[in-house]
Every structure is written in C-alpha cells, then in structure tokens.
Enzyme design. Structure first.
Site, PDB file in Angstrom:
ATOM      1  N   TYR A 150       8.817  26.025  -7.372  1.00 15.79           N
ATOM      2  CA  TYR A 150       7.761  24.979  -6.867  1.00 15.79           C
ATOM      3  C   TYR A 150       8.057  23.691  -6.875  1.00 15.79           C
ATOM      4  O   TYR A 150       8.592  23.255  -7.988  1.00 15.79           O
ATOM      5  CB  TYR A 150       6.489  25.267  -7.608  1.00 15.79           C
ATOM      6  CG  TYR A 150       5.754  26.306  -7.588  1.00 15.79           C
ATOM      7  CD1 TYR A 150       4.972  26.970  -6.238  1.00 15.79           C
ATOM      8  CD2 TYR A 150       5.391  27.486  -8.487  1.00 15.79           C
ATOM      9  CE1 TYR A 150       4.540  28.084  -5.933  1.00 15.79           C
ATOM     10  CE2 TYR A 150       4.926  29.020  -8.291  1.00 15.79           C
ATOM     11  CZ  TYR A 150       4.173  29.031  -6.951  1.00 15.79           C
ATOM     12  OH  TYR A 150       3.685  30.159  -6.908  1.00 15.79           O
ATOM     13  N   MET A 177       4.053  31.491 -12.985  1.00 17.04           N
ATOM     14  CA  MET A 177       3.215  32.230 -13.981  1.00 17.04           C
ATOM     15  C   MET A 177       3.642  33.557 -14.246  1.00 17.04           C
ATOM     16  O   MET A 177       3.660  33.826 -15.404  1.00 17.04           O
ATOM     17  CB  MET A 177       1.915  32.671 -12.887  1.00 17.04           C
ATOM     18  CG  MET A 177       0.876  33.462 -13.851  1.00 17.04           C
ATOM     19  SD  MET A 177      -0.532  33.917 -12.623  1.00 17.04           S
ATOM     20  CE  MET A 177      -1.221  32.169 -12.466  1.00 17.04           C
ATOM     21  N   LYS A 229      -0.903  35.679 -39.898  1.00 17.04           N
ATOM     22  CA  LYS A 229      -2.183  35.211 -38.848  1.00 17.04           C
ATOM     23  C   LYS A 229      -1.554  35.069 -37.701  1.00 17.04           C
ATOM     24  O   LYS A 229      -0.511  35.196 -37.257  1.00 17.04           O
ATOM     25  CB  LYS A 229      -2.722  33.629 -39.492  1.00 17.04           C
ATOM     26  CG  LYS A 229      -1.674  32.669 -39.324  1.00 17.04           C
ATOM     27  CD  LYS A 229      -2.076  31.263 -39.943  1.00 17.04           C
ATOM     28  CE  LYS A 229      -0.906  30.351 -39.818  1.00 17.04           C
ATOM     29  NZ  LYS A 229      -1.228  29.181 -40.490  1.00 17.04           N
ATOM     30  N   ARG A 269      -8.954  18.724 -43.424  1.00 16.08           N
ATOM     31  CA  ARG A 269      -9.031  19.753 -42.258  1.00 16.08           C
ATOM     32  C   ARG A 269     -10.252  20.599 -43.243  1.00 16.08           C
ATOM     33  O   ARG A 269     -11.361  20.318 -43.036  1.00 16.08           O
ATOM     34  CB  ARG A 269      -8.025  20.493 -42.105  1.00 16.08           C
ATOM     35  CG  ARG A 269      -7.669  21.513 -40.899  1.00 16.08           C
ATOM     36  CD  ARG A 269      -6.311  22.144 -40.713  1.00 16.08           C
ATOM     37  NE  ARG A 269      -5.840  22.900 -41.499  1.00 16.08           N
ATOM     38  CZ  ARG A 269      -4.896  23.523 -41.572  1.00 16.08           C
ATOM     39  NH1 ARG A 269      -4.232  23.729 -40.279  1.00 16.08           N
ATOM     40  NH2 ARG A 269      -4.573  24.657 -42.490  1.00 16.08           N
TER      41      ARG A 269
HETATM   42  C1  LIG Z   1      -0.130  28.704 -41.657  1.00 19.04           C
HETATM   43  C2  LIG Z   1      -0.550  28.705 -42.979  1.00 19.04           C
HETATM   44  C3  LIG Z   1       0.531  28.777 -43.806  1.00 19.04           C
HETATM   45  C4  LIG Z   1       1.878  29.335 -43.653  1.00 19.04           C
HETATM   46  O1  LIG Z   1       2.423  28.106 -43.137  1.00 19.04           O
HETATM   47  P1  LIG Z   1       4.185  28.282 -42.816  1.00 19.04           P
HETATM   48  O2  LIG Z   1       4.603  26.746 -42.439  1.00 19.04           O
HETATM   49  O3  LIG Z   1       4.197  29.047 -41.704  1.00 19.04           O
HETATM   50  O4  LIG Z   1       4.834  28.895 -44.091  1.00 19.04           O
HETATM   51  C5  LIG Z   1       0.112  28.935 -45.073  1.00 19.04           C
HETATM   52  N1  LIG Z   1      -1.222  28.480 -45.574  1.00 19.04           N
HETATM   53  C6  LIG Z   1      -1.898  28.191 -44.613  1.00 19.04           C
HETATM   54  C7  LIG Z   1      -3.304  27.557 -45.120  1.00 19.04           C
HETATM   55  C8  LIG Z   1      -1.880  28.091 -43.358  1.00 19.04           C
HETATM   56  O5  LIG Z   1      -2.793  27.888 -42.490  1.00 19.04           O
END
Ligand SMILES: *Cc1c(COP(=O)(O)O)cnc(C)c1O
Length: 376
Positions: free
Chosen positions: A270, A318, A37, A136
């Site tokens: 800055y 930036m 992802k 969640r």
């Molecule tokens: C991101 C995620 C993972 C992987 O998690 P890691 O801690 O990076 O191994 C697995 N399952 C779900 C549902 C996630 O959102």
C-alpha cells in the site's frame, strides 16, 4: 493448537525455567512472584504459570482480578496469586473464595474488600499498596497510617489478613538514576507506619525485573519479575538479554507464501512506500497488524530466512507483509521474525528498536490467533 495457521509462536518453557533461575541466582534469597499478566506477556498464561510454579516461584502475579480468577480455575488450589487491577463492583467475593490475594490501594477498594469478606465469611488476603512515586495506583504515603490502622482493625475482626505491603518503581531501568532511592525511602516510611499501626506484614515487595536486578536495596522480601522470565531485558541499553544470561522464550515465524522477481521501479504494498531501485526478489509472509505486527515495522523490521538476513519492504498489511527474499528461498520456507540471539535470530528488542517501542510491547501484542506451540 487445533486450527490451521501458516505462522506460529514457539514457546520454549525450558528457557522460561532457565530465566527464572537466572533471576533467582541474582538475588539474596528473596521470594519470587512470577508475573504472568497479559496472558504471560503474550506467551500463554497457564503454561508459563505452571512452569513458574514447577520451578519454585513462590507467587504468581497478574494485573487483572479477572485473570486471577481464571488462573485459579486453571491451576486449582495451591499457588498463591496476587491481582491488583479491579474497579468498583468487581467480583471480590469470588476472588476471596478462590483464595486470590487482593491489592488494596484506595478507600473504596478497602470498603469493598471488607464487605466482600463479610459476605464470604472468610478473611480476604490483602496487600496494602502505597504510591511511592508513580502517581498510578496505591494510597498516597500520607494516608498509609490511616489505611494501616483501618486494616489492623479489620484483621483483628477476622475480615482480612494483611499479607503484604507493596509499591512499584517508576525509573528502575534508567542507569544512573536516583529516583529509585527516593522510592525506597518512601517505602521504608510506609513500612514503619504499617508496623506502628500494629500490622505484622510477611511480604514487603517493591521491585519488578529492573529493580530486582539493578537495585539490591529494593528487593525486600519478594521481587516481581516479568520481562526477564520471557528472556528480554527491561532496558537493552543498560544490559541486553544476552548480557544478562537470559534466553528468549518466544520465537515467531511464518511460512513464505509468495516468491517473485520484480523489476527495478516496482512500488511495493500500500502507498508504494518502497520502490525497488534494482530488480529484486520479494516474498510474502502471512502475518500482519491483526497479528500484532505493528505498521511501524514497515520498511524496517529484520527477518531471517534460511539463515540469511531479510527485511520487511513496504507497508505491513492486516494479514501479511512483503519481505526481501534471499536467493534460493521459496514458498514453504520459514521466515523468522524474532527469537533468541544465540540462535542467530533478530530479537524482540531488535524489533522494538525498529518499531520505536519496547520489547514488552512486541511480545505482548502478538495476536491471539497466532498459535502458541509449547516446548518443554
Ligand atoms: C508488570 C509488572 C511487574 C513486572 O514488570 P517487569 O518489568 O516485566 O519485570 C511487576 N510489578 C507490577 C506491579 C507490574 O505491573
């Protein structure tokens, strides 16, 4: 990479394959869903997905349905892909046609999957999601019997195949915690309820990296590692990446473009949050918060230039930041921000500590305009 940029993220795909093997060796034969992802945590989705499949990953996982549809186009038919985030009105028919596995964790989602499958005329591959303690996504445990019953009917009617039952752990990265046991118990209840409803589920999965490595009971049929594949620890305070035998996949570097001596009392960048207390050599590296270098790295994050330690001085801008410059360093030399510890570089976890965040965020937030340079 087809455009000019004076900084880059080198992506070591051999390290990715190595990390996948490290995870595999810690398991007892469970399947592996490689999580790619968020553009593979900033490393590049297609390249990491291909590497994962070439090295025996059984599944690919992405959060967004749109990412899954893109990934199917990129990889073609074959690899199994699971997606779990979409909203009402999502293009589920397209996902079903593409053979993307879809998480279902709410009644509206179940309704929409049913409709989309009927429209396509082919069964949707579904993973029933239960909330075991994140609050969640997923059906509350109490609703699993009804959801499973409804899915069982749809399965008999040919509209869905229930491939998986799954959930996600909230506190698997905390040494000594007991909440993972609670979640495993609840998952067990969901498993029994689904079986009672007549579902014959092939894949029960609950564990991401921390669960897979540190909670053997949570492994079930398949684990879903993400961060470990990129060579980072889910919690360096429990075990560092190096202690886990992992190798960083991403090395971020930029070219030094300015070098100069400034006198004592010089305010830098800055707001003059850094004022030299002696004459000092400083340089400029063309990476800034547009590139994902958080302003919290100001005055604190470590670098290595020509094998010597250096540090960001003053505020991150930036497109650039100022750094202390070791003797002899000059424009055109490479400033390393983070990479593998064994190569003598600061790690993304070092940066995370400096910035008050986690390694996940350091690599994932790397800006899209920084070229990724792939090494097999
Ligand atoms: C991101 C995620 C993972 C992987 O998690 P890691 O801690 O990076 O191994 C697995 N399952 C779900 C549902 C996630 O959102």
């Amino acid at each position: 990479m087809s455009y000019y940029y004076p900084a880059r993220a080198d992506i070591d795909l051999a390290a990715f394959a190595h990390n996948l093997n490290v995870v595999r060796q810690s398991l007892d034969g469970q399947k592996i869903m490689a999580i790619v992802k968020a553009d593979a945590y900033g490393h590049g989705r297609v390249e990491c997905a291909r590497t994962a499949i070439a090295h025996g990953a059984d599944y690919l996982g992405v959060a967004q349905l749109g990412e899954a549809i893109e990934l199917r186009k990129e990889l073609g038919a074959g690899p199994r892909i699971l997606a779990w985030i979409y909203a009402p009105g999502a293009p589920l028919a397209e996902a079903i046609r593409d053979g993307v596995d879809i998480s279902v964790g709410a009644w509206w989602a179940l309704d929409e999957v049913e409709k989309a499958a009927a429209q396509v005329g082919a069964p949707a591959r579904v993973h029933l999601k239960v909330d075991t303690g994140m609050a969640r996504g997923g059906f509350p445990l109490a609703e699993i019997p009804d959801a499973a019953q409804r899915l069982q009917k749809l399965e008999r009617g040919g509209d869905v195949v229930v491939v998986g039952l799954w959930s996600h752990l909230a506190r698997a990265d905390e040494p000594g915690g007991t909440f993972t046991d609670v979640q495993v118990e609840r998952f067990e209840e969901a498993r029994v309820a689904a079986a009672k409803a007549g579902l014959d589920i092939e894949l029960h999965h609950l564990a991401a990296t921390a669960g897979a490595l540190w909670h053997p009971k949570a492994r079930y049929d398949m684990v879903r590692p993400g961060i470990a594949l990129y060579g980072l620890s889910p919690n360096p305070a429990w075990a560092t990446a190096r202690q886990l035998g992992l190798t960083a996949v991403m090395t971020l570097s930029g070219d030094v473009i300015v070098d100069r001596m400034v006198p004592s009392g010089t305010g830098i960048s800055y707001g003059h949050t850094f004022i030299t207390d002696k004459p000092m050599r400083v340089g400029v590296v063309p990476l800034g918060y547009e590139d994902g270098i958080d302003r919290k790295a100001s005055n604190t994050a470590p670098l290595v230039i020509n094998g010597q330690p250096a540090c960001i001085v003053g505020r991150v801008c930036m497109d650039q930041f100022v750094t202390s410059l070791p003797d002899g360093a000059k424009p055109g030399d490479t400033a390393y921000l983070f990479g593998d510890e064994a190569a003598g570089l600061p790690t993304a976890d070092d940066w995370a500590e400096a910035m008050g965040t986690i390694g996940y965020e350091v690599v994932t937030r790397l800006g899209a305009r920084v070229p990724r340079v792939y090494h097999e």
